[in-house]
Design a protein around this motif. Structure first.
Motif, PDB file in Angstrom:
ATOM      1  N   ARG A  62       0.881  -1.317   0.027  1.00  9.18           N
ATOM      2  CA  ARG A  62      -0.142  -0.003  -0.032  1.00  9.18           C
ATOM      3  C   ARG A  62       0.663   1.311   0.077  1.00  9.18           C
ATOM      4  NH1 ARG A  62      -5.332  -0.014   1.887  1.00  9.18           N
ATOM      5  NH2 ARG A  62      -4.855   1.710   3.232  1.00  9.18           N
ATOM      6  N   ASP A  63       1.957   1.324   0.713  1.00  6.08           N
ATOM      7  CA  ASP A  63       2.831   2.483   0.767  1.00  6.08           C
ATOM      8  C   ASP A  63       4.035   1.914   0.178  1.00  6.08           C
ATOM      9  OD1 ASP A  63       0.861   3.514   2.402  1.00  6.08           O
ATOM     10  OD2 ASP A  63       1.523   2.627   4.119  1.00  6.08           O
ATOM     11  N   PHE A  64       4.952   2.884  -0.901  1.00  4.72           N
ATOM     12  CA  PHE A  64       6.134   2.560  -1.034  1.00  4.72           C
ATOM     13  C   PHE A  64       6.681   3.755  -1.443  1.00  4.72           C
ATOM     14  CE2 PHE A  64       3.904   1.509  -4.684  1.00  4.72           C
ATOM     15  CZ  PHE A  64       4.235   2.117  -5.973  1.00  4.72           C
ATOM     16  N   PHE A  67      16.254   1.906  13.244  1.00  5.32           N
ATOM     17  CA  PHE A  67      16.063   2.094  11.957  1.00  5.32           C
ATOM     18  C   PHE A  67      15.385   0.734  11.307  1.00  5.32           C
ATOM     19  CE2 PHE A  67      17.317   1.725   7.306  1.00  5.32           C
ATOM     20  CZ  PHE A  67      16.555   2.688   6.730  1.00  5.32           C
ATOM     21  N   THR A  68      14.436   0.707  10.615  1.00  5.11           N
ATOM     22  CA  THR A  68      13.983  -0.706  10.114  1.00  5.11           C
ATOM     23  C   THR A  68      14.362  -0.560   8.650  1.00  5.11           C
ATOM     24  OG1 THR A  68      12.306  -0.955  11.876  1.00  5.11           O
ATOM     25  CG2 THR A  68      12.094  -2.671   9.825  1.00  5.11           C
ATOM     26  N   LEU A  69      15.112  -1.794   8.309  1.00  2.00           N
ATOM     27  CA  LEU A  69      15.582  -1.826   6.862  1.00  2.00           C
ATOM     28  C   LEU A  69      14.473  -1.936   5.918  1.00  2.00           C
ATOM     29  CD1 LEU A  69      18.425  -1.581   5.540  1.00  2.00           C
ATOM     30  CD2 LEU A  69      18.353  -3.898   5.384  1.00  2.00           C
ATOM     31  N   PRO A  70      14.226  -1.327   4.971  1.00  2.00           N
ATOM     32  CA  PRO A  70      12.961  -1.674   4.191  1.00  2.00           C
ATOM     33  C   PRO A  70      13.517  -2.558   2.894  1.00  2.00           C
ATOM     34  CG  PRO A  70      13.954   0.333   3.483  1.00  2.00           C
ATOM     35  CD  PRO A  70      15.002  -0.017   4.647  1.00  2.00           C
ATOM     36  N   ALA A  71      12.602  -3.101   2.279  1.00  2.00           N
ATOM     37  CA  ALA A  71      12.809  -4.038   1.207  1.00  2.00           C
ATOM     38  C   ALA A  71      13.085  -3.319  -0.126  1.00  2.00           C
ATOM     39  CB  ALA A  71      11.717  -5.154   1.085  1.00  2.00           C
ATOM     40  N   LEU A  72      14.044  -3.647  -0.711  1.00  2.00           N
ATOM     41  CA  LEU A  72      14.496  -3.028  -1.959  1.00  2.00           C
ATOM     42  C   LEU A  72      13.782  -3.748  -3.046  1.00  2.00           C
ATOM     43  CD1 LEU A  72      16.061  -0.864  -0.341  1.00  2.00           C
ATOM     44  CD2 LEU A  72      17.905  -0.950  -2.264  1.00  2.00           C
ATOM     45  N   ARG A  73      13.225  -3.156  -3.976  1.00  2.00           N
ATOM     46  CA  ARG A  73      12.495  -3.763  -5.195  1.00  2.00           C
ATOM     47  C   ARG A  73      12.734  -3.150  -6.464  1.00  2.00           C
ATOM     48  NH1 ARG A  73       6.544  -5.665  -3.825  1.00  2.00           N
ATOM     49  NH2 ARG A  73       6.492  -5.844  -6.175  1.00  2.00           N
ATOM     50  N   PHE A  78       8.367   3.273   5.664  1.00  2.00           N
ATOM     51  CA  PHE A  78       8.262   2.538   4.502  1.00  2.00           C
ATOM     52  C   PHE A  78       8.653   1.162   4.690  1.00  2.00           C
ATOM     53  CE2 PHE A  78       8.660   6.780   2.676  1.00  2.00           C
ATOM     54  CZ  PHE A  78       7.413   7.005   1.794  1.00  2.00           C
ATOM     55  N   ASP A  79       8.016   0.144   4.255  1.00  2.00           N
ATOM     56  CA  ASP A  79       8.558  -1.311   3.967  1.00  2.00           C
ATOM     57  C   ASP A  79       9.204  -1.719   2.806  1.00  2.00           C
ATOM     58  OD1 ASP A  79       6.203  -1.752   2.622  1.00  2.00           O
ATOM     59  OD2 ASP A  79       5.286  -3.040   4.073  1.00  2.00           O
ATOM     60  N   THR A  80       8.848  -0.866   1.802  1.00  2.00           N
ATOM     61  CA  THR A  80       9.337  -0.948   0.296  1.00  2.00           C
ATOM     62  C   THR A  80       9.937   0.095  -0.331  1.00  2.00           C
ATOM     63  OG1 THR A  80       7.827  -2.916   0.329  1.00  2.00           O
ATOM     64  CG2 THR A  80       8.802  -2.177  -1.671  1.00  2.00           C
ATOM     65  N   VAL A  81      10.759   0.122  -0.980  1.00  2.00           N
ATOM     66  CA  VAL A  81      11.439   1.071  -1.954  1.00  2.00           C
ATOM     67  C   VAL A  81      11.633   0.529  -3.135  1.00  2.00           C
ATOM     68  CG1 VAL A  81      13.341   2.699  -2.316  1.00  2.00           C
ATOM     69  CG2 VAL A  81      12.615   2.291   0.048  1.00  2.00           C
ATOM     70  N   MET A  82      11.184   1.081  -4.431  1.00  2.00           N
ATOM     71  CA  MET A  82      11.363   0.731  -5.620  1.00  2.00           C
ATOM     72  C   MET A  82      12.369   1.570  -6.191  1.00  2.00           C
ATOM     73  SD  MET A  82       7.504  -0.798  -6.660  1.00  2.00           S
ATOM     74  CE  MET A  82       8.140  -1.678  -7.834  1.00  2.00           C
TER      75      MET A  82
END
Length: 375
Positions: free
Chosen positions: A198-200, A337-343, A304-308
């Motif tokens: 939902r958020d990125f 700091f929680t490391l976001p998933a990179l996609r 954010f839990d995801t970065v594109m």
């Protein structure tokens, strides 16, 4: 403008693919009778088409309903700092026609001369029925273009130039304007893989780097339309710099020139990406390090839990850049700091032009992603 329930059905089929009436009723919560009425209206308008009846299952045979590619067409104009492009997409988002031009730096006169010619040629290539189904023109361009130097070119004319008004004199269709990298992010939302959170946070690396911000499955552009202006993000360490000063193709181009290499093809020409490792590797690593720093700063503000990450480069380069950015993030952990998933992004070098074309598509035919599929 389509009625809300019609837009709801069109949005569902766009994301889910060919779908039966019963499944549409189940997913939207609409009654079977309401869905039947909507489907008849959309088929009559040429926006949907029936597939072959599916047999061999329990119950009545189902008929999958899909988008009719010829149901509507959309124009997308991308104004870049090195090139300008116009695309025509069908209702399924497939590019059916493309025109482009490379320049040393953009001027309003050069862009409008190209736009007039390309629009005329594109529309002339369509039948009368197809022309009547062109829903509008979206324009993706850098906001505040005059604030950035491009190869010494004077871009001050853009400060007082109203491109929407100029295009309205050429084209009698609805026109929408969006920041170019926000448009690229919009293309990821509309045309990209649908398994996104939902958020990125979204980075797009073109001649200059920029980005987009998605909150609750919606593109957030802010009060000035420039939210997600990640290229302006300051970097720490050494002389004062911004992300755009490091993580841009302009930097790679300058390195090529310094090495005595002349590049004539646009960066969007993926076949022309033949660079020596001595030039490409340092740029990839410094870009990844700068992106990691920008990701940490942005994620500390919005969790954010995801970065594109996407851009005007081949898939292999994109994968390498994402992998390097991931390593830089992991190598410099921050307390709390929680490391976001990179996609990787899924649209690629056409993202800005497709994002432009998605503007009239979204305005006329779609609803927000979370209007259905609640469970």
């Amino acid at each position: 403008m389509r009625a809300y329930n019609e837009r709801l059905v069109l949005s569902l089929i766009r994301r889910s693919g060919p779908t039966s009436k019963a499944e549409i009723a189940r997913l939207t919560g609409l009654s079977a009778q309401t869905v039947s009425v909507i489907m008849r209206a959309l088929e009559a308008d040429g926006l949907l088409k029936k597939g072959a009846r599916v047999r061999g299952r329990v119950g009545q045979p189902s008929v999958p309903i899909s988008l009719n590619a010829e149901g509507a067409f959309f124009l997308g104009l991308k104004v870049g700092r090195r090139s300008v492009a116009l695309i025509l997409t069908d209702f399924e988002g497939q590019v059916t026609r493309r025109s482009s031009e490379v320049y040393a730096h953009p001027t309003p006169a050069a862009v409008m001369e190209f736009a007039r010619r390309a629009l005329q040629d594109t529309l002339a290539s369509l039948t009368a029925d197809q022309q009547a189904r062109v829903a509008g023109l979206g324009v993706a361009l850098p906001f505040g273009m005059w604030e950035w130097e491009v190869a010494g070119g004077d871009l001050s004319a853009w400060q007082d130039f109203d491109i929407e008004a100029a295009l309205a004199e050429v084209l009698d269709l609805p026109i929408s304007i969006c920041n170019d990298t926000s448009a690229a992010c919009g293309a990821e939302l509309v045309f990209g893989a649908q398994n996104k959170p939902r958020d990125f946070l979204y980075f797009y690396i073109g001649y200059f780097v920029g980005g987009g911000l998605v909150l609750d499955s919606k593109l957030y552009t802010g009060k000035s339309g420039n939210a997600g202006a990640l290229g302006s993000m300051p970097l720490v360490g050494g002389v004062p710099r911004q992300l755009v000063d490091v993580a841009s193709l302009a930097v790679l181009e300058a390195a090529l020139q310094e090495a005595g290499e002349t590049r004539r093809a646009p960066w969007s020409d993926l076949a022309a990406w033949e660079l020596s490792a001595g030039i490409l590797d340092p740029w990839l690593d410094s870009t990844a390090e700068a992106l990691a720093q920008a990701v940490r700063a942005a994620t500390c503000l919005i969790d954010f839990d995801t970065v594109m990450i996407d851009g005007s480069f081949p898939e292999t380069i994109r994968a390498d850049l994402v992998a390097r950015t991931r390593r830089h993030l992991a190598a410099q952990p921050l307390p709390g700091f929680t490391l976001p998933a990179l996609r990787e992004g899924t649209v690629g070098s056409d993202a800005r032009a497709l994002g432009a074309a998605s503007l009239p598509l979204s305005d006329r035919f779609l609803v927000d992603r979370d209007a259905f599929l609640k469970g």
